[in-house]
Design an enzyme around this catalytic site. Structure first.
Site, mmCIF file in Angstrom:
data_model
loop_
_atom_site.group_PDB
_atom_site.id
_atom_site.type_symbol
_atom_site.label_atom_id
_atom_site.label_comp_id
_atom_site.label_asym_id
_atom_site.label_seq_id
_atom_site.Cartn_x
_atom_site.Cartn_y
_atom_site.Cartn_z
ATOM 1 C CG HIS A 130 7.552 -9.962 -31.566
ATOM 2 N ND1 HIS A 130 8.885 -9.616 -31.672
ATOM 3 C CD2 HIS A 130 7.470 -10.909 -30.600
ATOM 4 C CE1 HIS A 130 9.584 -10.322 -30.785
ATOM 5 N NE2 HIS A 130 8.757 -11.109 -30.128
ATOM 6 C CG ASP A 139 9.505 -7.429 -35.290
ATOM 7 O OD1 ASP A 139 10.509 -6.736 -35.047
ATOM 8 O OD2 ASP A 139 8.951 -8.176 -34.447
ATOM 9 C CG ASP A 185 12.253 -9.632 -33.894
ATOM 10 O OD1 ASP A 185 11.847 -9.599 -35.078
ATOM 11 O OD2 ASP A 185 11.675 -9.024 -32.970
ATOM 12 C CG HIS A 234 4.949 -4.565 -30.175
ATOM 13 N ND1 HIS A 234 4.193 -5.508 -30.835
ATOM 14 C CD2 HIS A 234 6.202 -5.090 -30.075
ATOM 15 C CE1 HIS A 234 4.963 -6.556 -31.124
ATOM 16 N NE2 HIS A 234 6.182 -6.321 -30.682
HETATM 17 ZN ZN LIG Z 1 9.874 -8.093 -32.718
#
Ligand SMILES: [Zn+2]
Length: 310
Positions: free
Chosen positions: A168, A166, A247, A129
């Site tokens: 995200h 991931d 995740d 991120h």
């Molecule tokens: Zn994540």
């Protein structure tokens, strides 16, 4: 040749508070699972060096680096200093972040230098991120991006691919490489979901595939087969980097996808096949998310077993 396992005790010292899911216990769960499964005995352990400022500056602005220095100094008096509501630094965080980048740089050198077959970096804070000029979402520096930049600049690789599974979207990695024709990114992520990016940025080199909440391994595998693999075949990367977040596992409470260890093993096999065809088997994988500790341990073991066996 062996698979490298790269980590450092400094990565355990970064601590955002006892209730924060991105905790030092994550790395202990990974080591426990690799030890219990017997895989640790097959790995070649390396201690992560600190990244150099020049290696970090390839992917971050001087202002971003100065901000992290300032926040780290503030943490010395306050204990924890916040960059966003979810992302904080203690006095050790900066050191941990430079170890995490250093791990991926070392992994890149070891793999390209044929000292090891491939590598897994068990590090935190995670990185995907972190944008060129922004820390967010538990991430301070973009570890994978620094490794990719090292591969294309220090080792002159012409084409490198980032694979990000991931849950995200890896907005930071996209931000850093959006305009770099040497780098392709393929990703899947729950959407709509934090950080609410990815769909708009999709392009031929940013193969961002959103998955609806509740999607299972079959939907994930279809996305990989239909979108990732043809794009990778066309791009013919000379090396693959994996933003290995776990995740999207069905046991993970931070998100709502339903992958299992088998899905992580399966996708790692597909990545290894691409690496075998085009990239001289060069793979560097680095931990991103994954917060359900038993599922994280089992998933990393499934992923690393494929790296060892490939
Ligand atoms: Zn994540």
């Amino acid at each position: 040749m062996h698979t490298a396992f790269i980590s450092h005790p400094d990565c355990l010292l970064h601590d955002m508070g006892s209730f924060h899911p991105e905790s030092p216990a994550r790395l202990r769960a990974i080591e426990d699972a690799l030890t219990a499964s017997g895989l640790m005995d097959k790995l070649e352990r390396h201690a992560a060096p600190l990244a150099t400022p020049a290696q970090v500056k390839r992917v971050h602005t001087p202002e971003h680096i100065a901000l992290l220095d300032a926040v780290a100094s503030r943490a010395l008096s306050t204990g924890l200093a916040y960059l966003d509501p979810d992302t904080a630094m203690n006095w050790h965080s900066l050191k941990a972040a430079y170890r995490a980048v250093g791990a991926v740089i070392l992994a890149t050198d070891l793999v390209i230098g044929k000292k090891v077959k491939n590598a897994f970096c068990s590090v935190r804070p995670p990185g995907h991120h972190a944008e060129r000029d922004l820390a967010m979402g538990f991430c301070l520096l973009n570890n994978i991006a620094a490794g990719v930049a090292h591969a294309v600049e220090a080792h002159a690789l012409q084409r490198v691919a980032v694979v990000d599974f991931d849950v995200h979207h890896g907005n930071g990695t996209e931000d850093i490489f959006r305009d770099d024709p040497r780098v392709m990114m393929v990703s899947t992520f729950q959407h709509p979901f934090y950080p609410y990016s990815g769909v708009a940025g999709r392009s031929e080199r940013m193969v961002n595939i959103p998955l609806a909440a509740g999607s299972n391994g079959q939907a994930f595998r279809e996305a990989v087969n239909e979108f990732w693999l043809p794009s990778l075949e066309k791009f013919k990367p000379r090396m693959l980097f994996i933003s290995a977040g776990f995740d999207a596992h069905r046991d993970d409470d931070l998100a709502s996808l339903n992958l299992t260890e088998d899905d992580y093993a399966w996708v790692t096999e597909r990545i290894a096949e691409v690496a075998n065809r085009y990239a001289d088997n060069r793979i560097v994988s680095s931990l991103e998310g994954g917060y359900a500790l038993p599922a994280l341990g089992r998933s990393v073991a499934a992923h690393v077993k494929v790296l060892i066996d490939s």
